[in-house]
Every structure is written in C-alpha cells, then in structure tokens.
Design a protein around this motif. Sequence first.
Motif, PDB file in Angstrom:
ATOM      1  N   ASP A   4      99.015  62.583 -12.397  1.00 36.71           N
ATOM      2  CA  ASP A   4      99.423  63.984 -12.498  1.00 36.71           C
ATOM      3  C   ASP A   4      98.307  64.891 -13.009  1.00 36.71           C
ATOM      4  OD1 ASP A   4     101.887  63.532 -11.437  1.00 36.71           O
ATOM      5  OD2 ASP A   4     103.000  63.677 -13.317  1.00 36.71           O
ATOM      6  N   GLU A  11     101.673  66.014   6.773  1.00 33.30           N
ATOM      7  CA  GLU A  11     101.868  66.519   5.411  1.00 33.30           C
ATOM      8  C   GLU A  11     102.435  67.935   5.477  1.00 33.30           C
ATOM      9  OE1 GLU A  11     101.360  64.892   2.634  1.00 33.30           O
ATOM     10  OE2 GLU A  11     100.127  63.175   3.254  1.00 33.30           O
ATOM     11  N   SER A  40     101.124  67.755  -9.168  1.00 30.02           N
ATOM     12  CA  SER A  40     102.409  67.178  -9.563  1.00 30.02           C
ATOM     13  C   SER A  40     103.537  68.018  -8.965  1.00 30.02           C
ATOM     14  CB  SER A  40     102.523  67.178 -11.086  1.00 30.02           C
ATOM     15  OG  SER A  40     102.568  68.524 -11.558  1.00 30.02           O
ATOM     16  N   ALA A  41     104.742  67.510  -9.079  1.00 26.28           N
ATOM     17  CA  ALA A  41     105.908  68.294  -8.641  1.00 26.28           C
ATOM     18  C   ALA A  41     105.956  69.615  -9.407  1.00 26.28           C
ATOM     19  CB  ALA A  41     107.184  67.486  -8.853  1.00 26.28           C
ATOM     20  N   GLY A  42     105.574  69.583 -10.700  1.00 32.60           N
ATOM     21  CA  GLY A  42     105.554  70.803 -11.506  1.00 32.60           C
ATOM     22  C   GLY A  42     104.508  71.796 -11.023  1.00 32.60           C
ATOM     23  N   ASP A  43     103.311  71.283 -10.638  1.00 32.46           N
ATOM     24  CA  ASP A  43     102.269  72.163 -10.088  1.00 32.46           C
ATOM     25  C   ASP A  43     102.772  72.859  -8.828  1.00 32.46           C
ATOM     26  OD1 ASP A  43     100.392  71.409 -12.013  1.00 32.46           O
ATOM     27  OD2 ASP A  43      99.587  69.783 -10.775  1.00 32.46           O
ATOM     28  N   ARG A  44     103.359  72.068  -7.943  1.00 30.73           N
ATOM     29  CA  ARG A  44     103.802  72.618  -6.654  1.00 30.73           C
ATOM     30  C   ARG A  44     104.938  73.635  -6.870  1.00 30.73           C
ATOM     31  NH1 ARG A  44     101.125  70.575  -2.504  1.00 30.73           N
ATOM     32  NH2 ARG A  44     100.228  68.484  -2.612  1.00 30.73           N
ATOM     33  N   ALA A  45     105.806  73.336  -7.829  1.00 23.74           N
ATOM     34  CA  ALA A  45     106.896  74.276  -8.125  1.00 23.74           C
ATOM     35  C   ALA A  45     106.341  75.573  -8.702  1.00 23.74           C
ATOM     36  CB  ALA A  45     107.890  73.645  -9.090  1.00 23.74           C
ATOM     37  N   SER A  78      97.814  75.682  -0.481  1.00 23.64           N
ATOM     38  CA  SER A  78      97.718  74.539   0.442  1.00 23.64           C
ATOM     39  C   SER A  78      97.107  74.960   1.773  1.00 23.64           C
ATOM     40  CB  SER A  78      99.100  73.927   0.694  1.00 23.64           C
ATOM     41  OG  SER A  78      99.645  73.381  -0.483  1.00 23.64           O
ATOM     42  N   THR A  87      94.697  73.353 -11.778  1.00 26.92           N
ATOM     43  CA  THR A  87      95.602  73.150 -10.643  1.00 26.92           C
ATOM     44  C   THR A  87      94.851  73.291  -9.322  1.00 26.92           C
ATOM     45  OG1 THR A  87      97.527  73.888 -11.891  1.00 26.92           O
ATOM     46  CG2 THR A  87      97.682  74.030  -9.496  1.00 26.92           C
ATOM     47  N   TYR A  91      94.660  70.478  -6.283  1.00 30.77           N
ATOM     48  CA  TYR A  91      94.897  70.760  -4.861  1.00 30.77           C
ATOM     49  C   TYR A  91      93.673  70.363  -4.031  1.00 30.77           C
ATOM     50  CZ  TYR A  91      99.394  73.310  -4.825  1.00 30.77           C
ATOM     51  OH  TYR A  91     100.720  73.652  -4.875  1.00 30.77           O
TER      52      TYR A  91
END
Length: 476
Positions: free
Chosen positions: A427, A198, A432-437, A205, A286, A290
């Motif tokens: 999500d 990963e 989500s992709a938005g969280d990671r961004a 992270s 968020t 994680y």
Amino acid sequence: MEPTINYSEKIPNNVNLADDRALQRALERWQPEFRDWWRDMGPDGSANYDVYLRTAVSVEPQGWAQFDYVRMPDYRWGIFLNPVPAGATIGFGEHKGQPVWQDVPGEHRANLRRIIVTQGDTEPASVEQQRHLGLTCPSLYDLRNLFQVNVEEGRHLWAMVYLLHRYFGRDGREEADALLTRRSGDADNPRILGAFNEKTPDWLSLFMFTYFTDRDGKFQLAALAESGFEPLARTTKFMLTEEAHHMFVGESGVSRVIQRTCDVMKEHRTDDSSQVRAQGAIDLETIQRYLNFHYSVTIDLFGADQSSNAATFYTAGLKGRFDESKRNDDHVLKGRSYPVQSVVDGAFAERDVPMLNALNEVLRDDFIRDSIGGVGRWNKVIEKAGVPFRLSVPHKAFHRKIGTLSQVRVSPDGRVVSDAAWKAGVDQWLPSAGDRAFVASLMGRVVEPGRFAGWIAPPAVGVNRQPVNFEYVRFN
C-alpha cells in the motif's frame, strides 16, 4: 506529391479504395458495425457534442491537422497510408536488402495477421477503458484532448482493419469483426493484452496511461514501421504522428497535476500528504504510487524477456527494433547477445542470451530510457517549486506479471522481498483502495470555459493557438 485524402467517399482514404469495389463493399459493411460499437462503447453521452477536433486532410506534414468543430459520430474516420517510398528494401533479418513486400508472403501470413490483430485490439480497448471519463473532466480543454485521443484510437482501429480486409481475405474479415466483439475487462471475452483490461477510473489514471501505455504504442508502432511488409510499415508511420499527441496529453497532464500540488504545498507551507489532500490536491506520494502501477503494467506489454516469437518476427523481416535503421550493427544479429536480468538465490544476476531471443527486452529497455526522460521533466517542476521530493520509475522487476522477473517479489527500490514483506509494503508502493477512493472523490465535472478543477493547473497554452478559455466542446 502525396494526394490529399478523398473526403467525398463514404470511407475517406488515400489508398484508391474506389478502384477495388469488393474491398470497398466489405469495408462499407464493417462501417455500420463500427458505428454501433462507437455508440455503445465510445465516450459516454457525447453523441451530440460539437468538439474542436483535429482531422487529417493529407498525410503530408502540412495536411494532417485541420481543426474544426465535429460531432464525434460524424468524425471522418478513414484509411491513410504514408507515401510509397521508391525502391524500398527490407532493412533487417534474413531478407535484408531484398525489395519490400507489397503482398503478404504465404509463409508469414499467420504471424503477420497475429501482429496486426494484437495491435488492432489495443485501439478500441483504450476507448472502452476511457468511456466514462468525460463525465468527470477537469476542464473543457482536457475533455477535448480526451475526445481527440478517442477518435484517433478509432482511426488506428480502421488502419488495422483495412490491412485485415485488404490482405487476409475471409480470415481477415472475421478477425476484423472480432475486434468489435471483445470488451476491455470482460471476464468471458477480454481484450488480448493485460494492460488493456485494467480500469481507467479517473483522470490521474488517464494521464499515466497516455504517458506510459501510449508510449508502449509508440515503440511497438515504430518497430512495425520497419516491417518488410510495406503496407504495414506505411500505415504505422502515419499512426505515429497521432500517437505523439496522446503521449503529450499524458506528460503535460501529469505535469499540471504536479504543478497544482506543489502550488498547494507552497501556499500552505506543508509537505504532509494528509494536509495536501485536505486542500483538494493529489499528494506527491500518491502520484508516485500511480506512476509505479502504470509503469509496471506497461513494461509487461513488451512480453517475455526471452521470446522465440520475437526472434522469428525479426529474422523474417516482419518487426524490427526501434530506430532499426539508425543502429550500427549488421541488422541480422546472429551470434550477438544481450544482457537479461534474472534472480538467483535471492539476488539479481545478469546473463547474456542470444539477442534475437531478447528483442522484447531490447524494446523494453528502449522504452524505459524514454520513460525516464519524461519523469525527469516532471521532477523539474517539483525542483522549481523548491519541494524536496523526486519521482522515480520503480525497478524493472517490480510488480511484474510476465517473464522471468514475475517469479519474485521486488520492492520499487529493487530489493527482493518475502511475500509477507510485500503484503506489508504494497500500500506504500501501489495505489491502495483508499488512494483510488480519494482521487475519485476529486473527480467533479468542470465544463465552464477557462475553469479548471482544483487538483490540476491550467496548461501554458491552448490547442491550435486558441486561448485556454476557448469553448473546446459545445454541449447541445
């Protein structure tokens, strides 16, 4: 008295490496390959930094932590085993009470090599996963902690490579070479265990990884520290000393992220996650997502809930349980059972299975209890701030990819759900992709001594009694 580590040797060690010239030459041939791997896959752009690192000078409690500035490529990686205990006997399995093995028993050779290779593969994998994080560090204090973890993972790789070279001949040398050729996340030649393929793309992270996944390391190493193969047991006991620091980095890191978030919530009198984000902090929702991700990926590392390999390893005396010697049973386990969860007709059911076959589940449950303790400490930070939100670990069946529970979709609160319900809720449950961004957008590099990024609180104390604003890394 355990002798101090000989730092005059090309490979620092306390195993009298100079007395075995063939082994010394073999390891000295491996050493440049390791250094090439570190240069290519170690912390990005860090070769000339002077880092305030801890180095072991002996394996005694007063000698394993000497602090000084070191350039990481010059770090004295070496081979350090705990002292030889007098009269040690095997503590479990069919050989219980017999003298421990100083050499590999022929019938267990393949299994022992597999255990050592699997453990060894995790060490360079985590360095590879964390390779770019130094470029987005939230402070010099955190950068130094990252680099300390990295060099110790490198030393843990050396520990396993020593065992492969010393006890497994040509096969061991080939396996040691292969440890430097696999790559985390590589489609063609990945690392052995899923969690180590990963990405670790941001510092939240990293903190979750070092809290949860290094905690898996603690439990696996503690189980191996019970091994009847004494060189493995002695090696992993010393590794556990260093693993504790990695978990501290994770637990304290997440705690400081939470502290900063709660400070922002109080200052701006809001529990609206979008408002918290607008102030440059990571909202608690968020953080929970994680947590869900890293926890669920990590509990898969313990393997299938029923495993004939686990039974074989235990019965043969190769790998025990966590705190084996403190358990009040016969340490043979024949005829004993253990409850394992499954799903029957859409509902959870427990059934008793032979404990020998359920030892992965025993270790996973020990890990879960330990993990919940740290989450409770995070909740005390939130509680002290007066915020009505609590973090929790998700249900054991949530987001599983291995074992019986991987065959169903389960929400974090333990409901078996349809594929459609999973897609609708995922999500809210996983980053989500938005969280990671969003988290990635906060990852600006802060390297002025004593300054910290706006999404994390400073630590209460510095490293080795140094002030928080100490120059933990010097850039050259």
